[in-house]
Enzyme design. Structure first.
Site, mmCIF file in Angstrom:
data_model
loop_
_atom_site.group_PDB
_atom_site.id
_atom_site.type_symbol
_atom_site.label_atom_id
_atom_site.label_comp_id
_atom_site.label_asym_id
_atom_site.label_seq_id
_atom_site.Cartn_x
_atom_site.Cartn_y
_atom_site.Cartn_z
ATOM 1 N N TYR A 64 76.395 105.538 78.743
ATOM 2 C CA TYR A 64 76.008 106.131 79.966
ATOM 3 C C TYR A 64 76.433 107.526 80.944
ATOM 4 C CZ TYR A 64 72.168 102.679 77.590
ATOM 5 O OH TYR A 64 71.501 102.552 76.972
ATOM 6 N N GLN A 97 59.751 108.050 76.281
ATOM 7 C CA GLN A 97 60.797 107.276 75.865
ATOM 8 C C GLN A 97 61.539 107.435 76.654
ATOM 9 O OE1 GLN A 97 59.908 106.484 71.368
ATOM 10 N NE2 GLN A 97 59.119 108.120 71.448
ATOM 11 N N HIS A 115 61.103 102.997 78.272
ATOM 12 C CA HIS A 115 62.154 102.679 77.752
ATOM 13 C C HIS A 115 62.853 102.350 79.408
ATOM 14 C CE1 HIS A 115 61.658 103.728 73.392
ATOM 15 N NE2 HIS A 115 61.431 102.856 74.086
ATOM 16 N N CYS A 126 71.455 89.381 89.789
ATOM 17 C CA CYS A 126 69.914 88.985 91.277
ATOM 18 C C CYS A 126 68.773 90.173 90.929
ATOM 19 C CB CYS A 126 70.738 89.377 92.177
ATOM 20 S SG CYS A 126 70.855 91.000 92.551
ATOM 21 N N CYS A 143 77.846 93.826 91.653
ATOM 22 C CA CYS A 143 76.443 94.131 92.325
ATOM 23 C C CYS A 143 77.485 92.993 93.906
ATOM 24 C CB CYS A 143 75.504 93.711 91.641
ATOM 25 S SG CYS A 143 74.160 92.574 92.829
ATOM 26 N N CYS A 145 76.577 90.466 94.619
ATOM 27 C CA CYS A 145 75.831 88.991 94.310
ATOM 28 C C CYS A 145 77.909 89.210 93.445
ATOM 29 C CB CYS A 145 74.783 88.897 93.628
ATOM 30 S SG CYS A 145 75.581 89.288 92.237
ATOM 31 N N THR A 183 59.006 113.186 69.191
ATOM 32 C CA THR A 183 59.234 111.971 69.614
ATOM 33 C C THR A 183 59.022 111.628 67.551
ATOM 34 O OG1 THR A 183 59.070 109.934 69.298
ATOM 35 C CG2 THR A 183 57.147 110.870 69.590
ATOM 36 N N SER A 184 60.490 110.852 67.075
ATOM 37 C CA SER A 184 59.807 110.836 65.615
ATOM 38 C C SER A 184 59.314 109.672 64.973
ATOM 39 C CB SER A 184 61.549 110.675 64.504
ATOM 40 O OG SER A 184 62.268 109.427 65.578
HETATM 41 C C1 BV8 Z 1 61.133 95.216 71.254
HETATM 42 C C2 BV8 Z 1 66.688 103.384 75.810
HETATM 43 C C3 BV8 Z 1 60.534 93.304 71.042
HETATM 44 C C4 BV8 Z 1 67.798 103.041 75.709
HETATM 45 C C5 BV8 Z 1 65.466 103.286 73.897
HETATM 46 C C6 BV8 Z 1 65.604 95.609 63.597
HETATM 47 C C7 BV8 Z 1 66.829 95.785 64.295
HETATM 48 C C8 BV8 Z 1 66.017 95.222 66.112
HETATM 49 C C9 BV8 Z 1 65.111 95.844 66.302
HETATM 50 C C10 BV8 Z 1 64.624 96.529 65.048
HETATM 51 C C11 BV8 Z 1 64.583 96.736 63.921
HETATM 52 N N1 BV8 Z 1 63.149 96.396 63.234
HETATM 53 C C12 BV8 Z 1 61.818 97.052 64.433
HETATM 54 C C13 BV8 Z 1 62.944 96.755 66.040
HETATM 55 C C14 BV8 Z 1 62.033 96.202 67.433
HETATM 56 C C15 BV8 Z 1 62.918 98.095 67.828
HETATM 57 C C16 BV8 Z 1 62.838 99.236 67.465
HETATM 58 O O1 BV8 Z 1 61.784 100.105 67.587
HETATM 59 N N2 BV8 Z 1 63.910 99.881 66.160
HETATM 60 C C17 BV8 Z 1 63.838 100.332 65.456
HETATM 61 C C18 BV8 Z 1 64.702 101.232 66.028
HETATM 62 C C19 BV8 Z 1 63.412 100.661 63.905
HETATM 63 N N3 BV8 Z 1 62.361 98.476 69.175
HETATM 64 C C20 BV8 Z 1 62.523 97.253 70.283
HETATM 65 O O2 BV8 Z 1 63.627 97.051 69.913
HETATM 66 C C21 BV8 Z 1 62.382 97.100 71.342
HETATM 67 N N4 BV8 Z 1 61.363 96.277 72.066
HETATM 68 O O3 BV8 Z 1 60.801 95.725 70.314
HETATM 69 O O4 BV8 Z 1 60.856 94.345 72.064
HETATM 70 C C22 BV8 Z 1 60.440 91.977 71.713
HETATM 71 C C23 BV8 Z 1 59.497 91.700 72.172
HETATM 72 C C24 BV8 Z 1 58.989 90.413 72.866
HETATM 73 C C25 BV8 Z 1 60.232 89.558 73.185
HETATM 74 C C26 BV8 Z 1 61.833 90.668 73.265
HETATM 75 C C27 BV8 Z 1 61.346 91.173 72.347
HETATM 76 C C28 BV8 Z 1 62.572 98.418 72.727
HETATM 77 C C29 BV8 Z 1 63.117 99.605 72.015
HETATM 78 C C30 BV8 Z 1 63.845 100.677 72.699
HETATM 79 C C31 BV8 Z 1 65.264 101.025 72.609
HETATM 80 N N5 BV8 Z 1 65.765 101.937 73.823
HETATM 81 N N6 BV8 Z 1 66.122 104.185 74.607
HETATM 82 C C32 BV8 Z 1 68.865 104.710 75.426
HETATM 83 O O5 BV8 Z 1 68.308 105.557 75.676
HETATM 84 O O6 BV8 Z 1 70.257 104.473 76.121
HETATM 85 S S1 BV8 Z 1 65.300 103.750 72.516
HETATM 86 C C33 BV8 Z 1 65.923 105.199 72.100
HETATM 87 O O7 BV8 Z 1 64.885 106.045 71.085
HETATM 88 C C34 BV8 Z 1 65.388 106.695 72.993
HETATM 89 O O8 BV8 Z 1 64.471 106.231 73.995
HETATM 90 C C35 BV8 Z 1 64.307 107.485 72.187
HETATM 91 O O9 BV8 Z 1 63.293 108.665 72.808
HETATM 92 C C36 BV8 Z 1 63.550 106.506 71.477
HETATM 93 C C37 BV8 Z 1 62.995 107.193 70.334
HETATM 94 O O10 BV8 Z 1 63.196 108.365 69.745
HETATM 95 P P1 BV8 Z 1 63.034 109.631 69.494
HETATM 96 O O11 BV8 Z 1 62.488 109.714 71.301
HETATM 97 O O12 BV8 Z 1 61.808 109.633 68.966
HETATM 98 O O13 BV8 Z 1 64.188 110.063 69.137
HETATM 99 P P2 BV8 Z 1 64.675 110.798 67.409
HETATM 100 O O14 BV8 Z 1 66.577 111.367 67.864
HETATM 101 O O15 BV8 Z 1 64.142 109.906 66.825
HETATM 102 O O16 BV8 Z 1 63.870 111.460 67.311
HETATM 103 C C38 BV8 Z 1 63.344 113.575 67.823
HETATM 104 C C39 BV8 Z 1 62.289 114.247 67.288
HETATM 105 O O17 BV8 Z 1 62.360 115.205 68.623
HETATM 106 C C40 BV8 Z 1 62.816 114.071 65.984
HETATM 107 O O18 BV8 Z 1 61.258 113.699 65.547
HETATM 108 C C41 BV8 Z 1 62.930 115.847 65.851
HETATM 109 O O19 BV8 Z 1 61.738 116.223 64.628
HETATM 110 C C42 BV8 Z 1 61.764 116.349 66.924
HETATM 111 N N7 BV8 Z 1 62.882 117.348 67.744
HETATM 112 C C43 BV8 Z 1 63.898 117.895 67.528
HETATM 113 N N8 BV8 Z 1 64.071 118.734 68.135
HETATM 114 C C44 BV8 Z 1 62.935 119.081 69.136
HETATM 115 C C45 BV8 Z 1 62.347 118.176 68.170
HETATM 116 N N9 BV8 Z 1 60.282 118.096 68.694
HETATM 117 C C46 BV8 Z 1 59.603 119.084 69.613
HETATM 118 N N10 BV8 Z 1 60.831 119.853 70.286
HETATM 119 C C47 BV8 Z 1 62.175 120.364 69.823
HETATM 120 N N11 BV8 Z 1 62.691 121.517 70.343
HETATM 121 ZN ZN ZN Z 2 73.170 90.917 92.338
#
Ligand code: BV8
Ligand code: ZN
Length: 239
Positions: A64, A97, A115, A126, A143, A145, A183-184
Site C-alpha cells: 500500500y 471503486q 472500496h 479501536c 495506533c 491503543c 471498470t471490467s
Molecule cells: C464482498 C480495494 C461480501 C483494495 C478492491 C471468490 C473468492 C473471494 C471473493 C469472491 C469470490 N467470488 C466473488 C467474490 C466477491 C469479491 C469479488 O467480486 N471478487 C472478484 C475478484 C471475483 N468481492 C468482495 O469480496 C467484496 N466484498 O463481496 O463482501 C460480504 C457480504 C457480507 C459479509 C461479508 C462479505 C469486496 C470487493 C472489494 C475488493 N477491494 N479494492 C485495493 O484497491 O487494494 S477491488 C479492486 O478491484 C479495486 O477497487 C478495483 O477498482 C476493483 C475492480 O477492478 P476494476 O476497477 O474494474 O479494474 P480492472 O483492472 O479489473 O479493470 C480496468 C478496466 O479499465 C478494464 O476493463 C480495462 O479495459 C479498462 N481500461 C483500461 N485503461 C482504460 C480503461 N478504461 C477507460 N480508459 C482507460 N484508459
Molecule cells: Zn486503536
C-alpha cells in the site's frame, strides 16, 4: 462519439458514474487486470485480503505504501476533470471503486468511495480513523491503543461500508443515465450497480477500450479511453 445520444444527454436530470481502475490508468496508476495490471507483479488475492494482512502486515503495508506514493504523485487526468466539469450542467454522482481520491482532486463534489481510500487509515481494534498523508517510520504502524493500523480500504471477503453501499444503490436507482467508465465489472457487488440503473430504465453508457461482461447491455458502448471520450461528452454542453 456521443452524437446519437446528445439529446438524451442534454435531457438527463441525474447522471451517475460508476468508475474503476481504468479511469486512473491515464494518470499513470496501473489497473488491476490490464497488461500494465498492478496485480501482474503481486498476487491480488494474496495481498488485498484480511488474511494476507494478518499473515504478513508488513508486506501488505509495503504494497500500500508503494501504491500510495504513486497515487499521491499522480494527477487527475482529462477523464476525471470532465466528470467534475459536468457538475456545471447536471446533477452528477460518482460511485468509484478506486481508492486513489483522484475524482475529488479533480473537483467532483459527490463521490462515494465503494472500496475505501488509500489516504485514510483506521485501527484494527479501536474506532480510530485518520488521514494518512505522511510516511511512517515503522511498518506496520501502531495506533495509540497499541494495536496495528490498517489502510481504510475494503479487502476481498470484507463487506463494503453499509452506509456507503446503501447510498450507492439509492443513487443507481434514481438516475436517468449511468456512465460506466474504466471498470471490467468483475468485482461484486459494485458490478451490480448498472443492473439497478437498468431496472430503473436508465440509459447505460460504457467507456472502455475493451469489451466487458455488460457491453451488450449498454445503449452505447464506446471502445475508447476515458481521457479521450469523457471530454468529448462534456463538449456537447459547451457548444
Ligand atoms: C464482498 C480495494 C461480501 C483494495 C478492491 C471468490 C473468492 C473471494 C471473493 C469472491 C469470490 N467470488 C466473488 C467474490 C466477491 C469479491 C469479488 O467480486 N471478487 C472478484 C475478484 C471475483 N468481492 C468482495 O469480496 C467484496 N466484498 O463481496 O463482501 C460480504 C457480504 C457480507 C459479509 C461479508 C462479505 C469486496 C470487493 C472489494 C475488493 N477491494 N479494492 C485495493 O484497491 O487494494 S477491488 C479492486 O478491484 C479495486 O477497487 C478495483 O477498482 C476493483 C475492480 O477492478 P476494476 O476497477 O474494474 O479494474 P480492472 O483492472 O479489473 O479493470 C480496468 C478496466 O479499465 C478494464 O476493463 C480495462 O479495459 C479498462 N481500461 C483500461 N485503461 C482504460 C480503461 N478504461 C477507460 N480508459 C482507460 N484508459
Ligand atoms: Zn486503536
Amino acid at each position: 462519439m456521443f452524437e446519437q445520444i446528445a439529446d438524451k444527454l442534454k435531457d438527463a436530470k441525474k447522471i451517475v458514474f460508476v468508475t474503476g481502475a481504468g479511469i486512473s490508468q491515464e494518470s499513470g496508476i496501473p489497473t488491476f487486470r490490464g497488461t500494465d495490471g498492478l496485480w501482474r507483479k503481486y498476487d491480488p488475492m494474496k495481498l488485498a485480503t484480511i488474511d494476507a494482512f494478518y499473515d504478513d502486515p508488513k508486506l501488505v503495508w509495503e504494497w500500500y505504501e508503494d501504491r500510495r506514493k504513486n497515487i499521491l504523485a499522480a494527477k487527475p487526468n482529462p477523464g476525471h476533470q470532465a466528470i467534475a466539469e459536468l457538475e456545471k450542467y447536471k446533477d452528477v454522482v460518482v460511485l468509484t471503486q478506486n481508492i486513489d481520491g483522484l475524482h475529488q482532486r479533480a473537483g467532483s463534489t459527490k463521490v462515494l468511495e465503494l472500496h475505501g481510500s488509500i489516504i485514510r487509515i483506521k485501527c484494527t481494534v479501536c474506532d480510530f480513523k485518520g488521514d494518512f498523508k505522511s510516511s511512517f517510520d515503522e511498518l506496520p504502524p501502531k495506533c495509540k491503543c497499541g494495536n496495528i493500523l490498517r489502510p481504510d480500504v475494503v479487502w476481498f471477503g470484507e463487506s463494503l461500508p453499509q452506509d456507503v453501499w446503501q447510498e450507492a444503490i439509492i443513487q443507481a436507482n434514481s438516475c436517468d443515465m449511468m456512465i460506466i467508465a474504466g471498470t471490467s465489472l468483475v468485482v461484486s457487488p459494485a458490478n451490480t450497480l448498472p443492473i439497478y440503473a437498468r431496472q430503473n430504465n436508465a440509459i447505460l453508457i460504457e467507456v472502455n477500450p475493451e469489451e466487458t461482461v455488460m457491453s451488450q447491455d449498454m445503449q452505447l458502448s464506446l471502445k475508447s479511453t476515458s481521457a479521450i471520450a469523457l471530454p468529448e461528452l462534456i463538449s456537447i454542453f459547451q457548444k
